[in-house]
Motif scaffolding. Structure first.
Motif, PDB file in Angstrom:
ATOM      1  N   GLU A 122       1.136  -1.102  -0.023  1.00 49.36           N
ATOM      2  CA  GLU A 122      -0.227   0.025   0.092  1.00 49.36           C
ATOM      3  C   GLU A 122       0.749   1.347  -0.037  1.00 49.36           C
ATOM      4  OE1 GLU A 122      -3.590   2.162   2.756  1.00 49.36           O
ATOM      5  OE2 GLU A 122      -2.783   0.147   3.176  1.00 49.36           O
ATOM      6  N   GLU A 123       2.180   1.458   0.735  1.00 51.22           N
ATOM      7  CA  GLU A 123       2.784   2.221   0.810  1.00 51.22           C
ATOM      8  C   GLU A 123       3.549   2.514  -0.501  1.00 51.22           C
ATOM      9  OE1 GLU A 123       4.978   5.419   2.365  1.00 51.22           O
ATOM     10  OE2 GLU A 123       3.213   4.317   2.931  1.00 51.22           O
ATOM     11  N   GLN A 124       3.813   1.454  -1.205  1.00 51.08           N
ATOM     12  CA  GLN A 124       4.599   1.547  -2.517  1.00 51.08           C
ATOM     13  C   GLN A 124       3.789   2.259  -3.520  1.00 51.08           C
ATOM     14  OE1 GLN A 124       5.707  -2.540  -3.338  1.00 51.08           O
ATOM     15  NE2 GLN A 124       7.608  -2.413  -2.100  1.00 51.08           N
ATOM     16  N   GLU A 125       2.483   1.850  -3.533  1.00 52.12           N
ATOM     17  CA  GLU A 125       1.434   2.272  -4.335  1.00 52.12           C
ATOM     18  C   GLU A 125       0.856   3.574  -4.141  1.00 52.12           C
ATOM     19  OE1 GLU A 125      -2.004  -0.128  -3.743  1.00 52.12           O
ATOM     20  OE2 GLU A 125      -1.301  -2.043  -5.026  1.00 52.12           O
ATOM     21  N   ARG A 126       0.915   4.011  -2.738  1.00 56.45           N
ATOM     22  CA  ARG A 126       0.937   5.532  -2.424  1.00 56.45           C
ATOM     23  C   ARG A 126       1.995   6.228  -3.063  1.00 56.45           C
ATOM     24  NH1 ARG A 126       2.375   8.920   1.099  1.00 56.45           N
ATOM     25  NH2 ARG A 126       3.587   7.626   1.995  1.00 56.45           N
ATOM     26  N   VAL A 127       3.064   5.727  -2.715  1.00 53.86           N
ATOM     27  CA  VAL A 127       4.490   6.583  -3.187  1.00 53.86           C
ATOM     28  C   VAL A 127       4.343   6.743  -5.030  1.00 53.86           C
ATOM     29  CG1 VAL A 127       6.897   6.450  -3.274  1.00 53.86           C
ATOM     30  CG2 VAL A 127       5.635   5.811  -1.246  1.00 53.86           C
ATOM     31  N   ALA A 128       4.070   5.664  -5.340  1.00 49.54           N
ATOM     32  CA  ALA A 128       3.976   5.550  -6.735  1.00 49.54           C
ATOM     33  C   ALA A 128       2.934   6.680  -7.268  1.00 49.54           C
ATOM     34  CB  ALA A 128       3.879   4.309  -7.366  1.00 49.54           C
ATOM     35  N   GLU A 129       1.851   6.596  -6.652  1.00 51.53           N
ATOM     36  CA  GLU A 129       0.850   7.492  -7.046  1.00 51.53           C
ATOM     37  C   GLU A 129       1.087   9.105  -6.753  1.00 51.53           C
ATOM     38  OE1 GLU A 129      -2.805   6.382  -4.854  1.00 51.53           O
ATOM     39  OE2 GLU A 129      -3.206   4.555  -6.251  1.00 51.53           O
ATOM     40  N   GLU A 130       2.135   9.351  -5.553  1.00 52.49           N
ATOM     41  CA  GLU A 130       2.347  10.590  -5.380  1.00 52.49           C
ATOM     42  C   GLU A 130       3.524  10.929  -6.565  1.00 52.49           C
ATOM     43  OE1 GLU A 130       3.894  10.820  -1.512  1.00 52.49           O
ATOM     44  OE2 GLU A 130       1.588  10.821  -0.576  1.00 52.49           O
ATOM     45  N   ALA A 131       4.365  10.001  -6.708  1.00 49.98           N
ATOM     46  CA  ALA A 131       5.500  10.265  -7.627  1.00 49.98           C
ATOM     47  C   ALA A 131       4.732  10.709  -9.050  1.00 49.98           C
ATOM     48  CB  ALA A 131       6.161   9.296  -7.749  1.00 49.98           C
ATOM     49  N   LEU A 132       3.970   9.852  -9.315  1.00 51.65           N
ATOM     50  CA  LEU A 132       3.088  10.091 -10.740  1.00 51.65           C
ATOM     51  C   LEU A 132       2.531  11.507 -10.742  1.00 51.65           C
ATOM     52  CD1 LEU A 132       2.172   9.127 -13.665  1.00 51.65           C
ATOM     53  CD2 LEU A 132       0.372   8.032 -12.390  1.00 51.65           C
ATOM     54  N   TRP A 133       1.817  11.642  -9.733  1.00 54.95           N
ATOM     55  CA  TRP A 133       0.953  12.972  -9.652  1.00 54.95           C
ATOM     56  C   TRP A 133       2.287  13.969  -9.543  1.00 54.95           C
ATOM     57  CZ3 TRP A 133       1.768  16.995  -5.690  1.00 54.95           C
ATOM     58  CH2 TRP A 133       0.790  17.837  -6.088  1.00 54.95           C
ATOM     59  N   GLU A 139       5.544  18.583 -14.728  1.00 55.14           N
ATOM     60  CA  GLU A 139       5.668  18.836 -16.325  1.00 55.14           C
ATOM     61  C   GLU A 139       7.316  18.771 -16.504  1.00 55.14           C
ATOM     62  OE1 GLU A 139       3.862  18.208 -18.730  1.00 55.14           O
ATOM     63  OE2 GLU A 139       1.891  18.089 -17.529  1.00 55.14           O
ATOM     64  N   ARG A 140       7.629  19.726 -17.236  1.00 52.61           N
ATOM     65  CA  ARG A 140       8.975  20.019 -17.686  1.00 52.61           C
ATOM     66  C   ARG A 140       9.866  20.573 -16.328  1.00 52.61           C
ATOM     67  NH1 ARG A 140       5.977  21.835 -21.679  1.00 52.61           N
ATOM     68  NH2 ARG A 140       5.966  20.862 -23.698  1.00 52.61           N
ATOM     69  N   ARG A 144      13.344  17.112 -13.020  1.00 52.01           N
ATOM     70  CA  ARG A 144      14.355  16.634 -12.383  1.00 52.01           C
ATOM     71  C   ARG A 144      14.123  16.242 -10.843  1.00 52.01           C
ATOM     72  NH1 ARG A 144      17.741  19.204  -8.495  1.00 52.01           N
ATOM     73  NH2 ARG A 144      16.613  21.076  -8.737  1.00 52.01           N
ATOM     74  N   MET A 145      12.944  17.098 -10.518  1.00 53.89           N
ATOM     75  CA  MET A 145      12.556  16.648  -9.005  1.00 53.89           C
ATOM     76  C   MET A 145      11.647  15.173  -9.108  1.00 53.89           C
ATOM     77  SD  MET A 145      13.451  19.006  -7.054  1.00 53.89           S
ATOM     78  CE  MET A 145      12.348  18.558  -5.480  1.00 53.89           C
ATOM     79  N   ALA A 146      11.077  14.881 -10.189  1.00 49.48           N
ATOM     80  CA  ALA A 146      10.495  13.898 -10.289  1.00 49.48           C
ATOM     81  C   ALA A 146      11.329  12.623 -10.560  1.00 49.48           C
ATOM     82  CB  ALA A 146       9.421  13.822 -11.554  1.00 49.48           C
ATOM     83  N   SER A 147      12.614  12.867 -11.336  1.00 52.30           N
ATOM     84  CA  SER A 147      13.494  11.914 -11.165  1.00 52.30           C
ATOM     85  C   SER A 147      14.115  11.773  -9.877  1.00 52.30           C
ATOM     86  CB  SER A 147      14.631  12.275 -12.223  1.00 52.30           C
ATOM     87  OG  SER A 147      15.642  11.295 -12.301  1.00 52.30           O
ATOM     88  N   ALA A 153      11.958   6.883  -4.432  1.00 58.48           N
ATOM     89  CA  ALA A 153      10.862   5.714  -4.261  1.00 58.48           C
ATOM     90  C   ALA A 153      11.696   4.269  -4.442  1.00 58.48           C
ATOM     91  CB  ALA A 153       9.853   5.855  -5.401  1.00 58.48           C
ATOM     92  N   ALA A 154      12.553   4.196  -5.494  1.00 63.43           N
ATOM     93  CA  ALA A 154      13.297   2.942  -5.559  1.00 63.43           C
ATOM     94  C   ALA A 154      14.155   2.456  -4.510  1.00 63.43           C
ATOM     95  CB  ALA A 154      14.205   3.106  -6.972  1.00 63.43           C
TER      96      ALA A 154
END
Length: 225
Positions: A122-133, A139-140, A144-147, A153-154
């Motif tokens: 569940e934590e992984q899914e939440r982190v992934a969703e937050e990362a995606l959001w 955007e552009r 870098r922050m998303a990366s 997350a990894a």
């Protein structure tokens, strides 16, 4: 001559009277001796009968004591066997309770591991969703922050994976220790049962040897008598 004849006749009568008196006295002495001998013989027979009766009573007492000793040994053997059976039943019950406790502990550990795994996913899914959001929102400018967030997350996933592996290793070690403890408990139970059986056998053998020794001594005493 008449006086001489009368004197001789008187002497003859006195001699006959003395002989008669001696005969009667001898007969009386013989009767008394016979009575004394009969009395002594009766007394001896009574003494022998009393001794024989005393010997029979002693033999009866010895036989009763031997029977009592054999019965006491049999009762002691039954008591030791009963104690050994009770001890074995108690150890089996303790082993059963220990196995149930071990099973409950394993089930609890498995449940906790499943809950932890669910929370981790569940934590992984939440982190992934937050990362995606975050990636979509930035955007552009936020690439870098998303990366960086994805890298974080990894790293967190890797740490969570390591934590899960450590937890599985700890659970496996606990199961191994429980199995070793169970094996030691079973070995101790077998040892106690063997010692109880050996003690019962030794008591029975000692009782048998004592009875044989007493019977041998009694036979030797009877042969001596």
């Amino acid at each position: 001559a008449a006086e001489e004849e009368a004197r001789q006749r008187a002497a003859e009568e006195a001699c006959l009277a003395a002989e008669e008196e001696a005969r009667q006295r001898a007969a009386e002495e013989a009767r008394l001796a016979a009575e004394e001998e009969a009395r002594q013989r009766a007394a001896e027979e009574a003494r022998l009968a009393a001794e024989e009766e005393a010997q029979r009573q002693e033999e009866k007492r010895v036989a009763e004591e031997a029977l009592w000793a054999a019965e006491e040994a049999e009762r002691e053997e039954r008591r030791m066997a009963s104690l050994a059976a009770a001890e074995a039943a108690r150890q089996q019950e303790e082993q059963k309770r220990a196995a149930e406790e071990q099973k409950r502990t394993a089930e609890e550990a498995s449940r906790q591991a499943a809950l932890e795994e669910a929370r981790r996913k569940e934590e992984q899914e939440r982190v992934a969703e937050e990362a995606l959001w975050a990636a979509e929102e930035a955007e552009r400018e936020e690439r870098r922050m998303a990366s960086l967030a994805a890298a974080e997350a990894a790293r967190q996933q890797e740490e969570q994976r390591r934590a899960a592996e450590e937890q599985m290793r700890v659970a496996g070690e606990a199961a191994r220790q429980a199995a070793l403890e169970e094996a030691r408990r079973k070995e101790e139970q077998e040892r106690v049962a063997e010692e109880a059986l050996w003690a019962a056998q030794r008591a029975a053998e000692e009782a048998r040897l004592a009875a044989e020794e007493e019977a041998r001594q009694r036979a030797a005493e009877e042969a001596r008598l």
